[in-house]
Scaffold this motif. Structure first.
Motif, short mmCIF file in Angstrom:
data_model
loop_
_atom_site.label_atom_id
_atom_site.label_comp_id
_atom_site.label_asym_id
_atom_site.label_seq_id
_atom_site.Cartn_x
_atom_site.Cartn_y
_atom_site.Cartn_z
N LEU A 88 -67.59 -50.09 -17.88
CA LEU A 88 -66.80 -48.95 -17.39
C LEU A 88 -66.23 -49.16 -15.99
CD1 LEU A 88 -68.76 -45.92 -18.86
CD2 LEU A 88 -66.63 -46.93 -19.66
N PRO A 89 -66.97 -49.72 -15.02
CA PRO A 89 -66.33 -49.97 -13.72
C PRO A 89 -65.15 -50.95 -13.82
CG PRO A 89 -68.70 -50.08 -13.50
CD PRO A 89 -68.41 -49.98 -14.96
N GLY A 90 -65.27 -51.96 -14.66
CA GLY A 90 -64.16 -52.88 -14.86
C GLY A 90 -62.97 -52.20 -15.50
N GLN A 91 -63.23 -51.28 -16.42
CA GLN A 91 -62.14 -50.54 -17.04
C GLN A 91 -61.47 -49.62 -16.05
OE1 GLN A 91 -63.53 -48.60 -20.59
NE2 GLN A 91 -64.45 -50.47 -21.36
N ALA A 92 -62.24 -48.99 -15.19
CA ALA A 92 -61.65 -48.12 -14.16
C ALA A 92 -60.82 -48.95 -13.19
CB ALA A 92 -62.75 -47.37 -13.42
N MET A 93 -61.30 -50.12 -12.82
CA MET A 93 -60.55 -50.99 -11.92
C MET A 93 -59.27 -51.49 -12.59
SD MET A 93 -60.69 -51.97 -8.93
CE MET A 93 -59.78 -53.05 -7.91
N ALA A 94 -59.35 -51.80 -13.88
CA ALA A 94 -58.15 -52.22 -14.60
C ALA A 94 -57.11 -51.10 -14.65
CB ALA A 94 -58.52 -52.65 -16.02
N ALA A 95 -57.56 -49.86 -14.82
CA ALA A 95 -56.64 -48.73 -14.82
C ALA A 95 -55.99 -48.56 -13.45
CB ALA A 95 -57.37 -47.45 -15.23
N LEU A 96 -56.77 -48.68 -12.40
CA LEU A 96 -56.22 -48.56 -11.05
C LEU A 96 -55.23 -49.68 -10.75
CD1 LEU A 96 -56.30 -47.09 -8.33
CD2 LEU A 96 -58.16 -48.60 -7.67
N LEU A 97 -55.57 -50.89 -11.14
CA LEU A 97 -54.64 -52.01 -10.93
C LEU A 97 -53.37 -51.85 -11.74
CD1 LEU A 97 -57.01 -55.09 -10.78
CD2 LEU A 97 -55.59 -54.19 -8.95
N ALA A 98 -53.50 -51.32 -12.95
CA ALA A 98 -52.31 -51.09 -13.77
C ALA A 98 -51.37 -50.11 -13.09
CB ALA A 98 -52.71 -50.59 -15.15
N VAL A 99 -51.92 -49.06 -12.51
CA VAL A 99 -51.08 -48.09 -11.79
C VAL A 99 -50.40 -48.76 -10.60
CG1 VAL A 99 -51.15 -46.00 -10.38
CG2 VAL A 99 -52.32 -46.05 -12.56
N VAL A 100 -51.15 -49.56 -9.83
CA VAL A 100 -50.56 -50.23 -8.66
C VAL A 100 -49.46 -51.20 -9.10
CG1 VAL A 100 -51.04 -51.88 -6.81
CG2 VAL A 100 -52.58 -49.98 -7.20
N LEU A 101 -49.70 -51.96 -10.17
CA LEU A 101 -48.72 -52.95 -10.61
C LEU A 101 -47.50 -52.30 -11.26
CD1 LEU A 101 -51.14 -55.64 -12.05
CD2 LEU A 101 -50.07 -55.57 -9.81
N PHE A 102 -47.72 -51.23 -12.04
CA PHE A 102 -46.59 -50.57 -12.68
C PHE A 102 -45.70 -49.85 -11.68
CE2 PHE A 102 -49.14 -50.23 -16.82
CZ PHE A 102 -48.70 -51.47 -17.23
N THR A 103 -46.29 -49.33 -10.61
CA THR A 103 -45.47 -48.64 -9.62
C THR A 103 -44.65 -49.59 -8.77
OG1 THR A 103 -47.35 -48.54 -8.12
CG2 THR A 103 -46.94 -46.60 -9.46
N ALA A 104 -44.96 -50.87 -8.81
CA ALA A 104 -44.16 -51.85 -8.05
C ALA A 104 -42.87 -52.20 -8.77
CB ALA A 104 -44.97 -53.11 -7.81
N MET A 105 -42.74 -51.80 -10.03
CA MET A 105 -41.52 -52.12 -10.78
C MET A 105 -40.45 -51.08 -10.49
SD MET A 105 -43.01 -53.42 -14.45
CE MET A 105 -43.36 -51.79 -15.01
N ARG A 106 -39.22 -51.55 -10.40
CA ARG A 106 -38.10 -50.65 -10.17
C ARG A 106 -37.75 -49.96 -11.50
NH1 ARG A 106 -32.74 -52.84 -7.48
NH2 ARG A 106 -34.12 -52.81 -5.69
N PRO A 107 -37.63 -48.64 -11.49
CA PRO A 107 -37.32 -47.94 -12.75
C PRO A 107 -35.88 -48.21 -13.18
CG PRO A 107 -37.32 -46.40 -10.93
CD PRO A 107 -37.78 -47.71 -10.38
N ARG A 108 -35.68 -48.26 -14.47
CA ARG A 108 -34.32 -48.44 -14.99
C ARG A 108 -33.54 -47.13 -14.96
NH1 ARG A 108 -35.24 -52.43 -20.15
NH2 ARG A 108 -36.06 -54.13 -18.92
N ARG A 109 -34.27 -46.05 -15.15
CA ARG A 109 -33.64 -44.73 -15.14
C ARG A 109 -34.30 -43.88 -14.06
NH1 ARG A 109 -33.13 -43.47 -21.55
NH2 ARG A 109 -32.82 -45.66 -22.10
N GLY A 110 -33.65 -42.85 -13.69
CA GLY A 110 -34.23 -41.91 -12.73
C GLY A 110 -34.26 -42.44 -11.30
N ARG A 111 -33.20 -43.14 -10.91
CA ARG A 111 -33.12 -43.65 -9.53
C ARG A 111 -32.48 -42.60 -8.64
NH1 ARG A 111 -31.09 -49.89 -9.97
NH2 ARG A 111 -32.50 -50.52 -11.61
#
Length: 170
Positions: A88-111
């Motif tokens: 479970l701690p690894g899963q929580a860390m994976a979720a947090l990292l996913a949020v950090v990595l996904f927010t670094a991407m520039r959105p295609r819509r909604g700029r």
């Protein structure tokens, strides 16, 4: 329906809902919250946060692999539940990292204007254009270092085992 099948469906539904939750958090909340003031206050700025996230990716994957590969549900249900709880701690860390990595991407819509405000994804790409390269490069280097260390450890362990005298059989 057996308990095993019900538990399997419960796991599938939970993972699916977790992914939807991560996407919604990323879209509606985390864009300005991750790369705004926390990233600017991080040692090294947004590039430092990107390097930290890149270092944590292989460690998180290793933690999940080590714990979840020990799950053997048909033979040892209690032991499997312990290993699932340990993951479970690894899963929580994976979720947090996913949020950090996904927010670094520039959105295609909604700029909109908030995309270019401080901490927005468009602002991040304008001010720090190589954040993605730092994340990928650090993750690949850390993963290669981890695999190299594992290879050296296993090789030394095999050499020690080969050098030990054979046990006499009676």
């Amino acid at each position: 329906m057996t308990w095993d099948a019900a538990l399997r469906w419960l796991v599938h539904i939970t993972v699916f809902l977790e992914m939807i939750g991560l996407c919604l958090v990323t879209i509606f909340w985390a864009r300005n919250q991750v790369w705004g003031s926390p990233a600017l206050a991080w040692p090294g700025g947004p590039y430092g946060l990107a390097a930290t996230a890149g270092l944590l990716v292989p460690l998180t994957i290793a933690a999940l692999v080590v714990t979840l590969t020990r799950v053997n549900w048909p033979e040892d249900k209690v032991g499997s539940l312990k290993w699932i709880a340990a993951s479970l701690p690894g899963q929580a860390m994976a979720a947090l990292l996913a949020v950090v990595l996904f927010t670094a991407m520039r959105p295609r819509r909604g700029r909109g204007l908030d995309c270019y405000s401080e901490g927005g994804a468009c602002w991040l790409r304008e001010e720090y254009p190589y954040v993605w390269a730092v994340i990928w490069g650090t993750a690949l280097l850390a993963g290669a270092a981890g695999l190299g260390a594992r290879f050296v450890y296993r090789r030394r362990r095999a050499a020690i085992g080969a050098d030990s005298p054979a046990q006499p059989t009676t």
